[in-house]
Design a protein around this motif. Structure first.
Motif, PDB file in Angstrom:
ATOM      1  N   THR A  23     -35.520 -15.249  18.139  1.00 43.86           N
ATOM      2  CA  THR A  23     -36.643 -14.405  17.711  1.00 43.86           C
ATOM      3  C   THR A  23     -36.284 -13.631  16.451  1.00 43.86           C
ATOM      4  OG1 THR A  23     -37.540 -14.221  19.940  1.00 43.86           O
ATOM      5  CG2 THR A  23     -38.118 -12.465  18.413  1.00 43.86           C
TER       6      THR A  23
ATOM      7  N   ASP B 129     -43.286 -18.335  18.471  1.00 42.24           N
ATOM      8  CA  ASP B 129     -42.167 -17.882  19.317  1.00 42.24           C
ATOM      9  C   ASP B 129     -42.498 -18.161  20.777  1.00 42.24           C
ATOM     10  OD1 ASP B 129     -39.970 -16.699  20.448  1.00 42.24           O
ATOM     11  OD2 ASP B 129     -40.159 -14.813  19.341  1.00 42.24           O
ATOM     12  N   GLU B 130     -41.948 -19.197  21.324  1.00 42.36           N
ATOM     13  CA  GLU B 130     -42.210 -19.633  22.705  1.00 42.36           C
ATOM     14  C   GLU B 130     -43.711 -19.648  23.022  1.00 42.36           C
ATOM     15  OE1 GLU B 130     -39.576 -18.259  25.756  1.00 42.36           O
ATOM     16  OE2 GLU B 130     -38.179 -17.414  24.311  1.00 42.36           O
TER      17      GLU B 130
HETATM   18 MG   LIG Z   1     -36.822 -14.549  21.815  1.00 42.12          MG
END
Ligand SMILES: [Mg+2]
Ligand SMILES: Nc1ncnc2c1ncn2[C@@H]1O[C@H](COP(=O)(O)OP(=O)(O)O)[C@@H](O)[C@H]1O
Length: 244
Positions: free
Chosen positions: A51, A171-172
């Motif tokens: 991240t 992000d995911e």
């Molecule tokens: Mg992360």
């Protein structure tokens, strides 16, 4: 054919978080290049710096040292205002938790994104066209919590597209979705990459998601462990386990 240019590049990127007297080295010298039109997955265990890397790539956070180039521009060389302008013009973000404003309609969520990104006012028809891409035009007047989680993430993707960015950082994006909704969101990202040539960098824990990308960057402890296709990355491990 000429090689596509690097649309994102980092050189000796380091990030140390200072919390009280403790220094947390989150990135320890990252050198990567992502070509225009690539679909790259970033994988690695929780806490390895994924991240942090994505936020620095997108100009949301600054490195402690090293350089990030977005479309050839060194973010260290530009003012905060210019960095914000570049980010709004070229980059769309998709988050695991969608980050939609729940008190507003889908249309208002997208209107506000356009305002924040500093673009011209967006008409209801244009919002509808964006929602058409994620097949949710008919949900224009709904509020996020009236939608399924898969639909909410698709709205978040439409929002990320509001300025037609060259780069999408995710992000995911399927981290909160079941397998059916994950598949839809992944197919959508893959279509955007193929049809609109948008460069996509996606953090994921899901090998099936990574398989949709052209390349996987594997991280460990703030460093890049390896690059390759999913097959290339999985093979050495399989070979290893077969040898045992
Ligand atoms: Mg992360
Ligand atoms: N804002 C912050 N302040 C202090 N430490 C942080 C902060 N954000 C992340 N970290 C630390 O930096 C490391 C990398 O975090 P992160 O980039 O979120 O990893 P990942 O996304 O791979 O889980 C972790 O040790 C995490 O605890």
């Amino acid at each position: 054919m000429s090689q596509p240019a690097a649309i994102l590049k980092t050189v000796a990127l380091r990030k140390v978080y200072r919390t009280g007297s403790l220094d947390v080295p989150a990135l320890q010298g990252i050198d990567i290049e992502i070509k225009e039109g690539e679909f790259v997955s970033i994988m690695g265990p929780s806490g390895c710096g994924k991240t942090t890397l994505l936020q620095i790539l997108g100009g949301l956070s600054r490195p402690t040292s090293g350089h990030v180039f977005v479309d050839g521009v060194d973010l260290a060389d530009v003012s905060d205002a210019e960095r914000t302008r570049l980010r709004c013009k070229k980059i769309g973000f998709v988050f695991q938790r969608f980050n939609l404003l729940t008190t507003l309609t889908v249309q208002a969520n997208i209107e506000i994104a356009r305002q924040i990104y500093g673009g011209p006012l967006i008409s209801r028809d244009e919002v509808g066209d964006l929602l058409e891409i994620v097949r949710l035009r008919h949900k224009l007047d709904y509020k996020p919590l009236e939608l399924s989680v898969g639909e909410q993430q698709r709205v978040a993707i439409a929002r990320a597209l509001v300025n037609n960015p060259a780069i999408i950082l995710a992000d995911e994006p399927t981290g909160n979705l079941d397998s059916r909704n994950s598949e839809q969101v992944l197919r959508l990202l893959s279509d955007l990459n193929r049809e609109k040539k948008q460069t996509i960098v996606m953090i994921t824990h899901n090998p099936a998601a990574a398989e949709m990308s052209n390349r996987v960057i594997e991280m460990l402890d703030g460093q890049v462990l390896s690059h390759g296709t999913v097959a290339e990355l999985v093979e050495p491990e399989q070979a290893h386990s077969q040898a045992r």
